[in-house]
Design a protein around this motif. Structure first.
Motif, PDB file in Angstrom:
ATOM      1  N   ALA A  21       0.730  -1.211  -0.055  1.00  0.00           N
ATOM      2  CA  ALA A  21      -0.147  -0.135   0.073  1.00  0.00           C
ATOM      3  C   ALA A  21       0.931   1.300   0.164  1.00  0.00           C
ATOM      4  CB  ALA A  21      -0.881   0.029   1.115  1.00  0.00           C
ATOM      5  N   ARG A  22       1.986   1.108   0.697  1.00  0.00           N
ATOM      6  CA  ARG A  22       3.001   2.455   0.836  1.00  0.00           C
ATOM      7  C   ARG A  22       3.526   2.770  -0.607  1.00  0.00           C
ATOM      8  NH1 ARG A  22       7.101   1.433   5.662  1.00  0.00           N
ATOM      9  NH2 ARG A  22       7.565   3.599   5.058  1.00  0.00           N
ATOM     10  N   ILE A  23       3.698   1.688  -1.200  1.00  0.00           N
ATOM     11  CA  ILE A  23       4.574   1.785  -2.483  1.00  0.00           C
ATOM     12  C   ILE A  23       3.593   2.318  -3.464  1.00  0.00           C
ATOM     13  CG2 ILE A  23       5.737   0.497  -4.608  1.00  0.00           C
ATOM     14  CD1 ILE A  23       6.851  -1.303  -2.583  1.00  0.00           C
ATOM     15  N   ASP A  24       2.292   1.606  -3.700  1.00  0.00           N
ATOM     16  CA  ASP A  24       1.443   2.140  -4.536  1.00  0.00           C
ATOM     17  C   ASP A  24       0.774   3.593  -4.533  1.00  0.00           C
ATOM     18  OD1 ASP A  24       1.436  -0.199  -5.985  1.00  0.00           O
ATOM     19  OD2 ASP A  24       0.012  -1.427  -4.843  1.00  0.00           O
ATOM     20  N   ARG A  25       0.824   4.062  -3.439  1.00  0.00           N
ATOM     21  CA  ARG A  25       0.183   5.438  -3.118  1.00  0.00           C
ATOM     22  C   ARG A  25       1.354   6.290  -3.516  1.00  0.00           C
ATOM     23  NH1 ARG A  25       3.922   5.937   1.139  1.00  0.00           N
ATOM     24  NH2 ARG A  25       3.168   7.369   2.718  1.00  0.00           N
ATOM     25  N   LEU A  26       2.363   6.088  -3.852  1.00  0.00           N
ATOM     26  CA  LEU A  26       3.621   7.173  -4.150  1.00  0.00           C
ATOM     27  C   LEU A  26       3.214   7.674  -5.336  1.00  0.00           C
ATOM     28  CD1 LEU A  26       6.688   5.045  -3.263  1.00  0.00           C
ATOM     29  CD2 LEU A  26       5.558   6.720  -1.845  1.00  0.00           C
ATOM     30  N   PRO A  27       3.381   9.513  -5.548  1.00  0.00           N
ATOM     31  CA  PRO A  27       3.505  10.043  -6.699  1.00  0.00           C
ATOM     32  C   PRO A  27       4.680   9.638  -7.429  1.00  0.00           C
ATOM     33  CG  PRO A  27       4.316  11.263  -4.870  1.00  0.00           C
ATOM     34  CD  PRO A  27       3.889  10.093  -4.260  1.00  0.00           C
ATOM     35  N   TRP A  28       4.552   9.882  -8.669  1.00  0.00           N
ATOM     36  CA  TRP A  28       5.667   9.857  -9.653  1.00  0.00           C
ATOM     37  C   TRP A  28       6.916  10.844  -9.137  1.00  0.00           C
ATOM     38  CZ3 TRP A  28       6.263   6.011 -12.776  1.00  0.00           C
ATOM     39  CH2 TRP A  28       7.649   5.926 -13.787  1.00  0.00           C
ATOM     40  N   THR A  29       8.165  10.372  -9.153  1.00  0.00           N
ATOM     41  CA  THR A  29       9.102  11.357  -8.812  1.00  0.00           C
ATOM     42  C   THR A  29      10.494  10.708  -9.488  1.00  0.00           C
ATOM     43  OG1 THR A  29       9.722   9.570  -7.077  1.00  0.00           O
ATOM     44  CG2 THR A  29       7.893  11.061  -6.602  1.00  0.00           C
ATOM     45  N   ARG A  30      11.475  11.406  -8.972  1.00  0.00           N
ATOM     46  CA  ARG A  30      12.745  11.001  -9.800  1.00  0.00           C
ATOM     47  C   ARG A  30      13.130   9.698  -9.555  1.00  0.00           C
ATOM     48  NH1 ARG A  30      16.851  15.504  -7.652  1.00  0.00           N
ATOM     49  NH2 ARG A  30      18.262  14.411  -8.656  1.00  0.00           N
ATOM     50  N   PHE A  31      12.763   9.124  -8.267  1.00  0.00           N
ATOM     51  CA  PHE A  31      13.168   7.605  -7.897  1.00  0.00           C
ATOM     52  C   PHE A  31      12.676   6.828  -8.961  1.00  0.00           C
ATOM     53  CE2 PHE A  31      11.497   3.678  -6.182  1.00  0.00           C
ATOM     54  CZ  PHE A  31      12.660   3.092  -5.750  1.00  0.00           C
ATOM     55  N   HIS A  32      11.282   7.071  -9.469  1.00  0.00           N
ATOM     56  CA  HIS A  32      10.976   6.226 -10.673  1.00  0.00           C
ATOM     57  C   HIS A  32      11.613   6.431 -11.834  1.00  0.00           C
ATOM     58  CE1 HIS A  32       7.614   6.582  -7.492  1.00  0.00           C
ATOM     59  NE2 HIS A  32       7.561   5.484  -7.499  1.00  0.00           N
ATOM     60  N   TRP A  33      11.992   7.654 -12.170  1.00  0.00           N
ATOM     61  CA  TRP A  33      12.770   7.776 -13.385  1.00  0.00           C
ATOM     62  C   TRP A  33      13.925   6.826 -13.255  1.00  0.00           C
ATOM     63  CZ3 TRP A  33      10.953   9.060 -17.832  1.00  0.00           C
ATOM     64  CH2 TRP A  33       9.684  10.043 -17.980  1.00  0.00           C
ATOM     65  N   MET A  34      14.534   7.007 -12.158  1.00  0.00           N
ATOM     66  CA  MET A  34      15.901   6.039 -12.053  1.00  0.00           C
ATOM     67  C   MET A  34      15.501   4.472 -12.062  1.00  0.00           C
ATOM     68  SD  MET A  34      18.166   5.789  -8.586  1.00  0.00           S
ATOM     69  CE  MET A  34      17.088   4.689  -7.680  1.00  0.00           C
ATOM     70  N   ILE A  35      14.457   4.081 -11.704  1.00  0.00           N
ATOM     71  CA  ILE A  35      14.015   2.695 -12.135  1.00  0.00           C
ATOM     72  C   ILE A  35      14.018   2.449 -13.753  1.00  0.00           C
ATOM     73  CG2 ILE A  35      12.470   1.024 -11.784  1.00  0.00           C
ATOM     74  CD1 ILE A  35      13.753   1.728  -9.216  1.00  0.00           C
ATOM     75  N   ILE A  36      13.331   3.512 -14.140  1.00  0.00           N
ATOM     76  CA  ILE A  36      13.218   3.285 -15.824  1.00  0.00           C
ATOM     77  C   ILE A  36      14.253   3.396 -16.501  1.00  0.00           C
ATOM     78  CG2 ILE A  36      12.323   4.363 -17.782  1.00  0.00           C
ATOM     79  CD1 ILE A  36       9.792   5.421 -16.195  1.00  0.00           C
ATOM     80  N   VAL A  37      15.490   4.230 -16.330  1.00  0.00           N
ATOM     81  CA  VAL A  37      16.714   4.374 -17.046  1.00  0.00           C
ATOM     82  C   VAL A  37      17.517   3.208 -16.340  1.00  0.00           C
ATOM     83  CG1 VAL A  37      18.791   5.702 -16.952  1.00  0.00           C
ATOM     84  CG2 VAL A  37      16.492   7.025 -17.003  1.00  0.00           C
ATOM     85  N   GLY A  38      17.601   3.018 -15.205  1.00  0.00           N
ATOM     86  CA  GLY A  38      18.521   1.894 -14.693  1.00  0.00           C
ATOM     87  C   GLY A  38      18.015   0.330 -14.975  1.00  0.00           C
ATOM     88  N   ILE A 243      12.059  10.984  -1.400  1.00  0.00           N
ATOM     89  CA  ILE A 243      10.860  11.721  -1.991  1.00  0.00           C
ATOM     90  C   ILE A 243      10.545  13.024  -1.371  1.00  0.00           C
ATOM     91  CG2 ILE A 243       8.561  11.494  -2.684  1.00  0.00           C
ATOM     92  CD1 ILE A 243       9.021   8.647  -3.329  1.00  0.00           C
ATOM     93  N   GLU A 244      10.449  12.848  -0.054  1.00  0.00           N
ATOM     94  CA  GLU A 244      10.086  13.821   0.834  1.00  0.00           C
ATOM     95  C   GLU A 244      11.290  14.795   0.749  1.00  0.00           C
ATOM     96  OE1 GLU A 244       8.920  11.755   4.515  1.00  0.00           O
ATOM     97  OE2 GLU A 244       6.899  12.006   4.128  1.00  0.00           O
ATOM     98  N   ALA A 245      12.468  14.661   0.844  1.00  0.00           N
ATOM     99  CA  ALA A 245      13.567  15.477   0.891  1.00  0.00           C
ATOM    100  C   ALA A 245      13.475  16.546  -0.360  1.00  0.00           C
ATOM    101  CB  ALA A 245      15.078  14.602   0.622  1.00  0.00           C
ATOM    102  N   HIS A 246      12.848  16.051  -1.459  1.00  0.00           N
ATOM    103  CA  HIS A 246      12.780  16.874  -2.378  1.00  0.00           C
ATOM    104  C   HIS A 246      11.516  17.761  -2.543  1.00  0.00           C
ATOM    105  CE1 HIS A 246      15.646  14.220  -4.174  1.00  0.00           C
ATOM    106  NE2 HIS A 246      16.278  15.338  -4.803  1.00  0.00           N
ATOM    107  N   GLY A 247      11.080  17.666  -1.432  1.00  0.00           N
ATOM    108  CA  GLY A 247       9.573  18.635  -1.157  1.00  0.00           C
ATOM    109  C   GLY A 247       8.494  18.164  -1.384  1.00  0.00           C
ATOM    110  N   THR A 248       8.286  17.153  -1.831  1.00  0.00           N
ATOM    111  CA  THR A 248       7.069  16.236  -2.143  1.00  0.00           C
ATOM    112  C   THR A 248       6.187  15.801  -0.878  1.00  0.00           C
ATOM    113  OG1 THR A 248       7.623  15.342  -4.410  1.00  0.00           O
ATOM    114  CG2 THR A 248       5.533  14.284  -3.566  1.00  0.00           C
ATOM    115  N   LYS A 249       5.183  16.034  -0.637  1.00  0.00           N
ATOM    116  CA  LYS A 249       4.296  15.817   0.423  1.00  0.00           C
ATOM    117  C   LYS A 249       3.405  14.241  -0.100  1.00  0.00           C
ATOM    118  CE  LYS A 249       0.890  16.949   3.869  1.00  0.00           C
ATOM    119  NZ  LYS A 249       1.492  16.666   4.898  1.00  0.00           N
TER     120      LYS A 249
END
Length: 504
Positions: A21-38, A243-249
């Motif tokens: 539930a915690r993973i699925d409620r996350l907004p799209w962030t830089r972390f997910h772009w890292m997953i795509i590229v990596g 994610i929160e460190a980059h200002g996303t609530k």
């Protein structure tokens, strides 16, 4: 957020977790772009490898290189596909046992070394050995990478991400085709040098992203189902903190979506067979049908398009490469532009639309081909449009088999269906359609073949419609309960916890 709950009554501890539930409620962030590229680079590397081998075949027949026969060149392609099948089956099993992260590091390293060493080949046996190992690396990537992507990407975006990444195979093919124009030009490089450099392009790309992969965590879902609850929680904590460190609530977690499981270390082959054949027979039929039908169409057309252009339309061999670029662009654009519709319009509707749309267009082109009204240019235009839809459909087949089975056997499910599609489509279709092309003087047999291909693709779309799963926007655990899942079932005979039943 995980606590140990009551036991099942058999001494097996039951653990409650909010990790999914915690993973699925996350907004799209830089972390997910890292997953795509990596992680998404795997498909690019596969497309690159297939295209490079296709391009260097004629050069390797020269006396100044390895002096291969046409049969040897064909064997080089077949041995790579066989390596993919073996790699998928071997590493698919291992990734479900030891985790996603370890395997996607090992498989990329295997590919990097094997592909690079293949460029140093001095004989046929040496080349075949390392082509097989490179194929094993890429085949293993498919199982580990698709599992990791599905388990780390929020459910709202899973469909479009999976489909777009799968479609980047054609980006790799375009890179390979463009590179071959320069590398195989004897006026620019000696014949025995250019083809060798071609085998180093993939490893260079891989080296550029292997460092990024070191920052991609193990799948918290995998950790959770294997009894490593604290590690799973710590991993999600780190993701959320970044994610929160980059200002996303972040939105609050829905406590009602807590999952109760009794962790287990591994799944036996007997459990896999029982799950796929007894618990989910319709889903197994769906995965088999979608994978085989798209593979048949793809390999039938892709491996014979050069023969059709040369034998039917009298296109010079030196010009055939130019017809490949628009063909590949259509394949690349389809998943990128249509992928989001699988999350919004829905899986089943889009499977039918992409499979069925490509089938109808192929049938129309078959009729025009048989009537002799197409030219090489208009034939290629038809192929571009057909595979704009077919490419998105083929990518949805990989998405489907990776999300409709329980987490504990996800890697193995992907590997089984991947192996089946490669063997069925990669062996039968090119051989059959190559025979149908013949010397190009009689269009009748190939016309019939195109109609058969259209019917097969349409059948795949209809099966997707009637047997498909409405997985859009749903958590993986809502699509298929983990084998370790436990549910409260007061209506079932008085036991407090009980194994979850399959969902279709």
């Amino acid at each position: 957020m995980s606590t140990t709950a009551a036991s099942t009554g058999t001494g097996v501890p039951v653990v409650k977790s909010l990790v999914p539930a915690r993973i699925d409620r996350l907004p799209w962030t830089r972390f997910h772009w890292m997953i795509i590229v990596g992680l998404g680079v795997s498909w690019i590397l596969d497309g690159l490898e297939i295209q490079i081998v296709s391009s260097v075949g004629t050069v390797l027949q020269d006396r100044d290189t390895l002096h291969l026969s046409t049969g040897d060149v064909g064997l080089m392609g077949s041995i790579y596909l066989l390596g993919e099948v073996v790699g998928a089956l071997v590493f698919g099993r291992i990734t479900d046992r030891v985790g996603r992260r370890k395997i996607f590091m090992i498989t990329l390293a295997l590919y990097l070394v094997a592909s690079g060493v293949a460029g140093l080949s001095f004989s046929l046996w040496f080349l075949l050995l390392f082509r097989f190992l490179a194929g094993m690396g890429i085949g293993g990537e498919y199982a580990a990478i698709n599992s990791a992507i599905d388990e780390l990407i929020p459910s709202k975006y899973r469909g479009r991400v999976d489909i777009a990444i799968n479609g980047t195979y054609w980006g790799g093919a375009l890179i390979g085709a463009a590179a071959s124009i320069f590398l195989l030009n004897p006026d620019l490089l000696p014949e025995d040098v250019g083809w060798r450099i071609g085998f180093f392009i993939g490893p260079v790309i891989g080296l550029a992203i292997i460092g990024l992969r070191r920052h991609i965590p193990e799948s918290p879902r995998w950790l959770m189902t294997h009894g490593r609850l604290q590690e799973a929680e710590d991993t999600v904590d780190e993701i959320e903190a970044g994610i929160e460190a980059h200002g996303t609530k972040l939105p609050p977690v829905d406590e009602s979506k807590a999952l109760e499981i009794h962790p287990q270390e591994s799944v036996s082959y007997r459990q896999i067979a029982r799950t796929m054949l007894r618990d989910y027979p319709s889903r197994s039929f769906l995965g088999f049908s979608m994978m085989v039908t798209q593979a048949f169409l793809y390999n039938a057309i892709f491996f014979t398009y050069a023969l059709v252009l040369a034998n039917v339309y009298d296109v010079k061999a030196s010009h055939i490469g130019y017809f490949f670029f628009p063909f590949a662009l259509g394949n690349l654009a389809g998943p990128l532009l249509l992928g989001h519709l699988f999350d919004t319009v829905g899986r089943r509707k889009m499977i039918l639309a992409t499979y069925g749309g490509s089938a109808i267009l192929l049938a129309i082109s078959a009729a025009l081909f048989g009537a002799g009204v197409l030219s090489a240019t208009t034939q290629t235009i038809f192929w571009c449009v057909i595979f704009f839809f077919a490419s998105a459909g083929a990518s949805s087949a990989y998405l489907t088999v990776s999300e409709i089975f329980p987490l504990e056997l996800r890697g193995q499910a992907i590997s089984f269906f991947f192996a089946i599609s490669q063997l069925a489509g990669g062996v039968a279709a090119p051989f059959i359609f190559g025979k149908l092309v013949g010397d190009g003087s009689d269009r009748g047999p190939l016309t019939v073949g195109y109609f058969v291909g259209a019917a097969i693709m349409l059948a795949g779309g209809l099966i997707g419609w009637f047997f498909g799963v409405d997985a859009e926007g749903k958590s993986l655990e809502d699509i298929a309960d983990p084998l370790s899942s436990v549910k409260r079932t007061e209506a079932r005979g008085g036991t407090r916890f009980q194994g979850a039943a399959p969902k279709g």
